[in-house]
Scaffold this active site. Sequence first.
Site, PDB file in Angstrom:
ATOM      1  N   GLN A 118       0.829  -1.215   0.000  1.00  0.00           N
ATOM      2  CA  GLN A 118       0.000   0.000   0.000  1.00  0.00           C
ATOM      3  C   GLN A 118       0.862   1.264   0.000  1.00  0.00           C
ATOM      4  OE1 GLN A 118      -3.119  -0.749   2.784  1.00  0.00           O
ATOM      5  NE2 GLN A 118      -3.786   1.373   2.852  1.00  0.00           N
ATOM      6  N   TYR A 221       1.715 -18.173   6.270  1.00  0.00           N
ATOM      7  CA  TYR A 221       1.032 -18.280   7.567  1.00  0.00           C
ATOM      8  C   TYR A 221       1.894 -19.082   8.516  1.00  0.00           C
ATOM      9  CZ  TYR A 221      -3.134 -16.145   5.793  1.00  0.00           C
ATOM     10  OH  TYR A 221      -4.007 -15.219   5.289  1.00  0.00           O
ATOM     11  N   ASP A 309     -12.747   0.646   4.463  1.00  0.00           N
ATOM     12  CA  ASP A 309     -12.783   0.113   5.829  1.00  0.00           C
ATOM     13  C   ASP A 309     -13.829   0.820   6.692  1.00  0.00           C
ATOM     14  OD1 ASP A 309     -10.757  -1.620   5.152  1.00  0.00           O
ATOM     15  OD2 ASP A 309      -9.495  -1.137   6.888  1.00  0.00           O
TER      16      ASP A 309
HETATM   17  C1  LIG Z   1      -1.333  -6.384   8.100  1.00  0.00           C
HETATM   18  C2  LIG Z   1      -2.380  -6.043   7.102  1.00  0.00           C
HETATM   19  C3  LIG Z   1      -2.330  -6.618   5.840  1.00  0.00           C
HETATM   20  C4  LIG Z   1      -3.293  -6.301   4.897  1.00  0.00           C
HETATM   21  N1  LIG Z   1      -3.227  -6.891   3.671  1.00  0.00           N
HETATM   22  C5  LIG Z   1      -4.145  -6.589   2.735  1.00  0.00           C
HETATM   23  C6  LIG Z   1      -4.040  -7.116   1.426  1.00  0.00           C
HETATM   24  O1  LIG Z   1      -3.090  -7.852   1.110  1.00  0.00           O
HETATM   25  N2  LIG Z   1      -4.977  -6.764   0.492  1.00  0.00           N
HETATM   26  C7  LIG Z   1      -6.010  -5.914   0.820  1.00  0.00           C
HETATM   27  O2  LIG Z   1      -6.832  -5.629  -0.050  1.00  0.00           O
HETATM   28  N3  LIG Z   1      -6.137  -5.397   2.050  1.00  0.00           N
HETATM   29  C8  LIG Z   1      -5.240  -5.694   3.011  1.00  0.00           C
HETATM   30  N4  LIG Z   1      -5.318  -5.120   4.235  1.00  0.00           N
HETATM   31  C9  LIG Z   1      -6.435  -4.193   4.525  1.00  0.00           C
HETATM   32  C10 LIG Z   1      -6.162  -2.786   3.990  1.00  0.00           C
HETATM   33  O3  LIG Z   1      -4.981  -2.278   4.548  1.00  0.00           O
HETATM   34  C11 LIG Z   1      -7.336  -1.880   4.309  1.00  0.00           C
HETATM   35  O4  LIG Z   1      -8.528  -2.499   3.919  1.00  0.00           O
HETATM   36  C12 LIG Z   1      -7.189  -0.531   3.594  1.00  0.00           C
HETATM   37  O5  LIG Z   1      -6.140   0.208   4.138  1.00  0.00           O
HETATM   38  C13 LIG Z   1      -8.470   0.277   3.733  1.00  0.00           C
HETATM   39  O6  LIG Z   1      -8.261   1.524   3.137  1.00  0.00           O
HETATM   40  P1  LIG Z   1      -9.175   2.758   3.552  1.00  0.00           P
HETATM   41  O7  LIG Z   1      -8.682   3.889   2.714  1.00  0.00           O
HETATM   42  O8  LIG Z   1     -10.595   2.379   3.524  1.00  0.00           O
HETATM   43  O9  LIG Z   1      -8.873   3.017   5.089  1.00  0.00           O
HETATM   44  P2  LIG Z   1      -7.457   3.449   5.834  1.00  0.00           P
HETATM   45  O10 LIG Z   1      -6.358   2.858   5.086  1.00  0.00           O
HETATM   46  O11 LIG Z   1      -7.692   3.108   7.229  1.00  0.00           O
HETATM   47  O12 LIG Z   1      -7.476   5.004   5.621  1.00  0.00           O
HETATM   48  C14 LIG Z   1      -8.365   5.872   6.279  1.00  0.00           C
HETATM   49  C15 LIG Z   1      -7.706   7.239   6.278  1.00  0.00           C
HETATM   50  O13 LIG Z   1      -8.623   8.198   6.783  1.00  0.00           O
HETATM   51  C16 LIG Z   1      -7.898   9.156   7.515  1.00  0.00           C
HETATM   52  N5  LIG Z   1      -8.849   9.830   8.409  1.00  0.00           N
HETATM   53  C17 LIG Z   1      -9.631   9.265   9.365  1.00  0.00           C
HETATM   54  N6  LIG Z   1     -10.420  10.204   9.940  1.00  0.00           N
HETATM   55  C18 LIG Z   1     -10.136  11.374   9.315  1.00  0.00           C
HETATM   56  C19 LIG Z   1     -10.626  12.701   9.466  1.00  0.00           C
HETATM   57  N7  LIG Z   1     -11.600  13.021  10.332  1.00  0.00           N
HETATM   58  N8  LIG Z   1     -10.108  13.682   8.680  1.00  0.00           N
HETATM   59  C20 LIG Z   1      -9.131  13.396   7.764  1.00  0.00           C
HETATM   60  N9  LIG Z   1      -8.629  12.149   7.587  1.00  0.00           N
HETATM   61  C21 LIG Z   1      -9.131  11.147   8.350  1.00  0.00           C
HETATM   62  C22 LIG Z   1      -6.843   8.358   8.238  1.00  0.00           C
HETATM   63  O14 LIG Z   1      -5.745   9.152   8.599  1.00  0.00           O
HETATM   64  C23 LIG Z   1      -6.481   7.297   7.184  1.00  0.00           C
HETATM   65  O15 LIG Z   1      -5.351   7.649   6.412  1.00  0.00           O
HETATM   66  C24 LIG Z   1      -4.353  -5.414   5.218  1.00  0.00           C
HETATM   67  C25 LIG Z   1      -4.406  -4.826   6.481  1.00  0.00           C
HETATM   68  C26 LIG Z   1      -3.429  -5.140   7.415  1.00  0.00           C
HETATM   69  C27 LIG Z   1      -3.511  -4.491   8.771  1.00  0.00           C
END
Ligand SMILES: Cc1cc2nc3c(=O)[nH]c(=O)nc-3n(C[C@H](O)[C@H](O)[C@H](O)COP(=O)(O)OP(=O)(O)OC[C@H]3O[C@@H](n4cnc5c(N)ncnc54)[C@H](O)[C@@H]3O)c2cc1C
Length: 539
Positions: A118, A221, A309
């Site tokens: 990412q 794993y 998420d």
């Molecule tokens: C160890 C690990 C391995 C993973 N492997 C995979 C994989 O291989 N493939 C896959 O598809 N997924 C994987 N995931 C899941 C993936 O990382 C998440 O699903 C993804 O990051 C979700 O993206 P998002 O943008 O929805 O949320 P996030 O990445 O959580 O981003 C949310 C953003 O919102 C910002 N934010 C929150 N509130 C506010 C606010 N009020 N004002 C301004 N900004 C704000 C935060 O700072 C953050 O940057 C993995 C997760 C983990 C922990």
Amino acid sequence: MSHGVDVEIPVLIVGGSMVGMTAALLLGHHGVPSLVVEHHRGTAIHPRAASVTQRTMEIFRSVGLEQVVRAKSEAQFVQDAGVVGVETLAGGATAHYIANFNDGIRDLSPTVRVFLSQNALEPTLKQSAEERGARMLFSTECVSFEQDADGITAVVRHRDTGGIQKVHAQYLIAADGAHSRIREQLGIRMLGHGTLSKSVTIYFRADLRRFLDGKLWAVVYANHPRLRGFFRFEKPFESAFLVVNTTGDPARPNVDVSTGLTNDIALQMVRTAIGTPDIPVTIENVMHWTATADTAEHFRDGRILIAGDAAHVMPPTGGWGGNAGVQDAHNLAWKLAHVLNGTAGADLLSTYEQERRPIDELTVEQAYTRYVLRTDPSIPKDTMQPLLSDLNIELGCVYRSAAIIPDADGAPPHVSPRESRAMPGTRAPHYWLRRDGEQISTLDLFNRNFTLLAAAEGAAWCESAAGAAEQLGVQVDVFRLGQDGLHDPTGGFAAAYEVEPAGCVLVRPDGFVAWRAKNGSGASTARLRSAVGSILCRS
Ligand SMILES: Cc1cc2nc3c(=O)[nH]c(=O)nc-3n(C[C@H](O)[C@H](O)[C@H](O)COP(=O)(O)OP(=O)(O)OC[C@H]3O[C@@H](n4cnc5c(N)ncnc54)[C@H](O)[C@@H]3O)c2cc1C
């Protein structure tokens, strides 16, 4: 601009990580300006998501990013590496979940699955979104918002200067992650299995080449009597991370690995999972997070749309969390574009939740099933759904909503992409054609606009589509096999799309089949105008 407003923008996106950035990019692709506000100072610093599904790659291909993502992946990961299980790394594989990441699936898509972290992907998404006109404000958080019939008014604050700006938008995408404050403030509950473990990701340095050289292992794993989790390995195998979800007796595990974790304990965990004491290991960083399997009760509240998420959290078993969020953004972008430019009714936005929620919930459940099977066998099996093929999750979802006109009753929630055959509600299948002598996937025809793709004798539908498009003021790209340099070299299109020689499909801008005429009967402008109008929820 209304009184007291500093920024007027069609779409405000709160959260500029994988999903918020993708939403900005795809909105830009459809000509919709957006403003992204992100709490952090820049793009992701942790690798987190890495597995990129074929569907996500198809979306990246549609905006010209496939090659750059593949090149970055090649620099970072062994290509086609798979997913295995071990007791310890030194002890070798005891289970093969996916032997080769792309074996047996290459024919389904013009592209492949890749691994790309990412933190390496996000700068590409950011640059590409900005090139398409998106604005990004980092170190900035959304501190309050309210909505009324005219739009959203939000207050955003710069973290360092404390400077406040008032933003007015037509719509707000909440891509603010698993702890979404926007979702919480709207009172939308998360439903599902709740928190499975307080997990950690331990980033470490160690020379792991002797375990990994020559192997097709990207995700491993670790199923050890003292801990369960997974490693992920990037080239050149001098550093990696180990996720630890549970420790202790596998039958009665400790599910709070996070509380009280010291550097020494983290080091012991890495040594245990590697399985040999003679390798120097340095702990670089530890990230604390919860493995959770929940889906939001609703994905929409008025002008606020919840994605990524913020709408669904799943354990990484399966590698789908970020991918599911990319599909959310892809589903939303064209709908917002049509509603904003007046070619669709506002009800089209209701189809976002109707289409994505069941699929995201299914994906959460399948990630949970894999968590029970691979990581925590102490969880009763009767709490999980039966294991489904990865392909049905990644390429086989079936949408049912007002924006789909089914041609048969009782569509299943998912199908094998080998059997979907352009059934309305499914992703239009990949099939190789030739255009002006070049090989082209059917998917390359479905991009920004609606597309009517007709078999060789479907001229009547093509004329009807052109007429309907003009009457509705909606762009419909029209293609017919055998016309304009487009050819079906192997003659298999009709079977792949289950149409007769005079049939056609109408494909939405997100590549999903919205409607199909299996043959030429009843072709008329009125029929297509009614279909397109109903898909766009025009009254
Ligand atoms: C160890 C690990 C391995 C993973 N492997 C995979 C994989 O291989 N493939 C896959 O598809 N997924 C994987 N995931 C899941 C993936 O990382 C998440 O699903 C993804 O990051 C979700 O993206 P998002 O943008 O929805 O949320 P996030 O990445 O959580 O981003 C949310 C953003 O919102 C910002 N934010 C929150 N509130 C506010 C606010 N009020 N004002 C301004 N900004 C704000 C935060 O700072 C953050 O940057 C993995 C997760 C983990 C922990």
